[in-house]
Design an enzyme around this catalytic site. Structure first.
Site, PDB file in Angstrom:
ATOM      1  N   SER A   1       0.837  -1.209   0.000  1.00 36.74           N
ATOM      2  CA  SER A   1       0.000   0.000   0.000  1.00 36.74           C
ATOM      3  C   SER A   1       0.864   1.248   0.000  1.00 36.74           C
ATOM      4  CB  SER A   1      -0.924  -0.002   1.214  1.00 36.74           C
ATOM      5  OG  SER A   1      -0.174   0.148   2.388  1.00 36.74           O
TER       6      SER A   1
ATOM      7  N   ARG B   1       0.263   3.604  -3.133  1.00 39.22           N
ATOM      8  CA  ARG B   1      -0.367   4.906  -2.856  1.00 39.22           C
ATOM      9  C   ARG B   1       0.355   6.004  -3.607  1.00 39.22           C
ATOM     10  NH1 ARG B   1       0.428   4.924   2.042  1.00 39.22           N
ATOM     11  NH2 ARG B   1      -1.564   4.049   2.658  1.00 39.22           N
TER      12      ARG B   1
ATOM     13  N   ASN C   1      -1.244   8.015  -6.913  1.00 40.53           N
ATOM     14  CA  ASN C   1      -1.462   9.463  -6.903  1.00 40.53           C
ATOM     15  C   ASN C   1      -0.719  10.155  -8.025  1.00 40.53           C
ATOM     16  OD1 ASN C   1      -3.022  10.750  -4.548  1.00 40.53           O
ATOM     17  ND2 ASN C   1      -1.986   8.995  -3.643  1.00 40.53           N
TER      18      ASN C   1
END
Lengths: 156, 296
Positions: free
Chosen positions: B223, B227, B231
């Site tokens: 994660s 992440r 983004n």
């Protein structure tokens, strides 16, 4: 966008950069920063201390000044007292002197007066005797009428 | 490829890495042979920018030290920036790590933060600028010698390393290894295994515990990497789509695209810094967890 050996390469690259940073970058900068921080806090403390001692010195200065002022005032008072003492002493001395002079002067005057009176009386009696002798001839002499003359002189 | 420029080719051109790997015919960077390379292929562009920006970080910070290692002189210029970032990292490490003394954590966090920030910032360079430049340079230098470079556009070149999952997962992987290392050295191997197997259901359900804790354990680095990737990839994608508005050959839409570019770039500055910060904060947090010898 496949997952491939780039992942491993990147992990290795990261380890290298982290190691460089850990070994050569972070500690020196941090130590400089810490040292500067310490310097600044030391400087602030020293400034505070200097401030305090300045305050103390001011207080001491004020105290000294007040003491000196008090001393000066005391000295001045003493001097004043002494001066007035001297002046009053001189004045009383002068007065006494003046009185003395006056006294002696009046004594002298009295003596002179008495002397003059005596002289006058003497002369008067001489004149009277003379005149009386001239009038009465030799009937009368100084020795014969001693008593009368004395009386007359006393009446004068 | 791409003698004519279509929307599709434009997007895929921007989303494909320059990949070099070993095929049956030897090492090549031919984009049409990526399928034959298998796992042992490298995204040269991502690695190039990643190493270059990492080197920039090292260079700038080293320079700041050599310029002023005297604590009695006030810092100036770049050194202020360097010391500001170190103070920022130090604060974060202090707040998350508390009393535990580990000299690696702060430099790690600093490196991760500044490096990712630099890589993310590459997103703000206009999307076409560097890829086209690289393509022309490659064509001019190696156009005749290398058979797969047929024109300036046959070279793929992705500029933002953090839009490559290999890069973000690679860093997350490095942190994952550090987490395991510190878990074992600080807690001891036994305690570490116990942590993975004896929760949440007690010692009679060890297999279930292990599966659950393992998912929890593995999910952290994945994660963490995804992440950042997600983004930045989305941000890059939007830049590409906005740039596509110029394809409509209509002045109003072109002007609109220009305006949108500006708005998105401003907004993206926030994402760039925020994602770098989040990555750093989570790095510190995961390592802090590895140092905690808590009992449930």
């Amino acid at each position: 966008m496949n997952i491939n050996a780039t992942l491993i390469a990147q992990a290795v690259v990261m380890i290298v950069f982290v190691a460089i940073c850990w070994r050569y970058i972070y500690p020196p900068i941090l130590s400089v920063m810490k040292e500067r921080e310490k310097r600044i806090s030391d400087g602030l403390e020293a400034a505070k201390k200097a401030d305090d001692s300045l305050e103390e010195a001011k207080l001491a200065f004020d105290k000294e000044l007040n003491q000196a002022k008090a001393e000066a005032a005391e000295i001045l008072d003493k001097a004043n007292a002494r001066a007035s003492q001297i002046v009053s002493d001189a004045a009383s001395k002068a007065e006494a002197e003046a009185e003395k002079i006056l006294n002696s002067a009046s004594t002298t005057i009295e003596n002179e007066t008495n002397k003059a009176k005596e002289e006058l009386r003497q002369q008067m009696s001489d004149i009277i005797i003379d005149t009386t002798q001239k009038i009465l001839g030799d009937e009368i002499s100084k020795e014969k009428h001693e008593e009368i003359l004395k009386k007359a002189a006393e009446e004068l | 490829m791409a003698s004519e420029l279509t929307t599709e080719s434009y997007i895929s051109h921007h989303l494909t890495n320059l990949t070099c790997g070993k095929t049956t015919e030897g090492w090549t960077c031919d984009p049409y042979k990526v399928d034959q390379m298998g796992f042992w292929a490298f995204h040269v562009d991502s690695l190039f920018w990643s190493i270059g920006l990492g080197a920039l970080f090292v260079f700038v910070f080293r320079k700041a030290i050599s310029k002023n290692s005297d604590a009695s002189v006030a810092p100036s210029g770049m050194q202020n920036f360097v010391e500001m970032s170190i103070e920022f990292v130090e604060d974060n490490v202090q707040s998350l790590f508390g009393s535990v003394k580990n000299t690696l954590i702060a430099p790690l966090a600093l490196t991760v933060f500044v490096w990712i920030l630099l890589m993310n910032l590459m997103d703000l360079v206009p999307v076409d600028f560097l890829p086209v430049l690289a393509g022309h340079v490659a064509y001019a230098i190696a156009g005749d010698a290398v058979e797969w470079i047929k024109g300036p556009e046959s070279l793929y070149f992705k500029v933002v390393p953090t839009t490559d999952p290999n890069i973000t997962l690679g860093m997350a992987f490095g942190i994952f290894i550090l987490t395991i290392y510190y878990s074992i050295t600080v807690k001891g191997l036994k305690a570490f295994i116990a942590e993975l197997t004896l929760h949440p259901f007690g010692k009679y359900m060890i297999p279930i515990n292990f599966v659950l804790e393992m998912v929890n354990f593995i999910a952290k680095p994945i994660s963490l990497g995804l992440r950042l990737f997600g983004n930045l990839y989305a941000g890059e994608m939007i830049f590409i789509l906005i740039a596509l508005m110029l394809f409509f050959s209509s002045i109003p839409i072109g002007v609109l695209g220009f305006g949108l570019h500006l708005v998105w770039a401003l907004f993206h500055i926030l994402i760039v810094a925020l994602q770098a910060f989040i990555f750093m904060a989570l790095t510190i947090a995961y390592l802090a967890m590895a140092h905690e010898t808590e009992e449930h």
